[in-house]
Design an enzyme around this catalytic site. Structure first.
Site, PDB file in Angstrom:
ATOM      1  N   ASP A 190      29.485  37.467  40.342  1.00  0.00           N
ATOM      2  CA  ASP A 190      30.220  36.224  40.120  1.00  0.00           C
ATOM      3  C   ASP A 190      31.356  36.046  41.119  1.00  0.00           C
ATOM      4  O   ASP A 190      31.805  36.996  41.764  1.00  0.00           O
ATOM      5  CB  ASP A 190      30.833  36.222  38.709  1.00  0.00           C
ATOM      6  CG  ASP A 190      29.789  36.055  37.625  1.00  0.00           C
ATOM      7  OD1 ASP A 190      28.587  36.087  37.934  1.00  0.00           O
ATOM      8  OD2 ASP A 190      30.201  35.912  36.455  1.00  0.00           O
TER       9      ASP A 190
ATOM     10  N   HIS B 280      30.777  41.494  40.178  1.00  0.00           N
ATOM     11  CA  HIS B 280      31.520  40.495  40.941  1.00  0.00           C
ATOM     12  C   HIS B 280      31.429  40.732  42.443  1.00  0.00           C
ATOM     13  O   HIS B 280      31.429  41.877  42.898  1.00  0.00           O
ATOM     14  CB  HIS B 280      32.992  40.473  40.495  1.00  0.00           C
ATOM     15  CG  HIS B 280      33.159  39.963  39.094  1.00  0.00           C
ATOM     16  ND1 HIS B 280      32.966  40.777  38.002  1.00  0.00           N
ATOM     17  CD2 HIS B 280      33.442  38.728  38.618  1.00  0.00           C
ATOM     18  CE1 HIS B 280      33.133  40.050  36.898  1.00  0.00           C
ATOM     19  NE2 HIS B 280      33.430  38.810  37.242  1.00  0.00           N
TER      20      HIS B 280
HETATM   21 ZN    ZN Z   1      34.077  34.569  37.070  1.00  0.00          ZN
END
Ligand code: ZN
Length: 337
Positions: free
Chosen positions: A52, A195
């Site tokens: 992300d 991430h």
């Molecule tokens: Zn996020």
């Protein structure tokens, strides 16, 4: 047919010898049993590897790490990051990744009005569509927070909401080994949260892939129909195994960017090769203060910068400080490796 009993007996003898040596403090021997590692057949199914919050300054490194380890992932991009770094998103697609929507500004959407939610999601759809040619089908709400209003906006935009089954905690400072261990909990169809832009996560990728291979699990796409990880469907071609367009000649074109009081930005677009080496020469006392979308090195004077691709495509940029000379501009030249 192999003689299992004889093999077992040999291994027992080897193990006994090893333990004798260990007991004597002489040496440590790892006794390996079982077959040699075989190719991963995906017989245990597929998992969804997700990253992300990109694109970030290290998206190029993430992509090359994923490519080098032979896996594809789903990247939930933040719309304003897409707008600020479109070539990184093109590189994501070129590397065989699937692109999802992660809102425009990463707000707590459950605290926002329907109109604000609509704007956050649709702006991001439009930005990704304009960069990649395809609007996402997957949406991950920031912080995993959702409600009925958000779900209705998602469905009006044709988006399937994807949360996660396993949170790697990489956003929370998890160690590389903890991130590897989180991935080891994935089972068929499940999805893990990681991430873009976190070093421990980058460091974990080779071990994550080794773990999946040892369990005959493959990294798959996330189905917009079921929200589960499945085999890639061929709607997006897999990444090329060798970079096209290498060698030959190349052309570097400078595009002037924003000028500030004390500095200015420059973009360089390269055509003709994907294995370019661009030399940027600046006039002192001007000095390049930052760069993006290329890996760079410098000569001893600090006035000549050499830029090479870092997986972010064939366009890179840099910021130059005036340092009292606001008229000079860089010179660029291109060669191929
Ligand atoms: Zn996020």
């Amino acid at each position: 047919m192999p003689d299992v009993r004889r093999l077992t007996k040999r291994l027992m003898v080897a193990a006994a010898a090893a333990s004798t040596l260990v007991a004597a403090g002489a040496v440590t021997i790892a006794v390996t049993t079982g077959t040699a590692s075989a190719a991963n057949t995906c017989s245990a199914g597929y998992v969804g590897i997700t990253f992300d919050d990109g694109p970030t300054g290290s998206t190029g490194t993430l992509l090359s790490t994923l490519r080098n380890n032979g896996i594809r992932a789903t990247l939930f991009n933040i719309g304003q990051n897409v707008q600020g770094n479109p070539s990184a998103v093109q590189a994501e697609v070129a590397a065989g990744m699937w692109i999802g929507n992660h809102s425009w500004t990463h707000p707590h959407l459950i605290q926002e009005s329907q109109a604000q939610i609509q704007s956050e999601l649709s702006q991001t759809q439009n930005a990704i569509r304009s960069v990649t040619g395809t609007a996402p089908r997957l949406f991950r709400p920031p912080f995993g927070e959702t409600n009925g209003t958000l779900k209705s906006v998602e469905s009006s935009l044709g988006l399937t909401e994807i949360i996660w089954d396993v949170d790697s905690q990489d956003w929370n400072g998890a160690s590389t080994s903890a991130i590897v261990a989180a991935n080891a909990r994935l089972t068929n169809g499940q999805i893990i949260l990681m991430h873009d832009g976190i070093q421990n996560t980058l460091n974990a990728i080779p071990q994550i892939v080794a773990g999946l291979n040892s369990r005959n699990l493959c990294a798959g796409m996330i189905s917009p129909t079921t929200g589960r990880a499945v085999a890639p469907d061929g709607a997006q071609p897999p990444p090329p195994t060798t970079a096209p367009g290498g060698g030959g000649s190349c052309t570097a074109t400078m595009v002037p960017g924003t000028v500030f009081g004390d500095r200015y930005n420059t973009t360089v677009n390269v055509t003709g090769s994907n294995t370019w080496i661009v030399t940027v020469t600046i006039t002192p006392p001007q000095k390049i203060s930052s760069t993006w979308n290329a890996s760079v090195s410098w000569d001893s004077t600090g006035n000549i910068m050499t830029a090479r691709p870092n997986g972010s495509g064939n366009s890179f940029g840099f910021t130059t400080m005036f340092n009292g000379n606001s008229s000079a501009r860089p010179r660029v030249s291109c060669r191929t490796s």
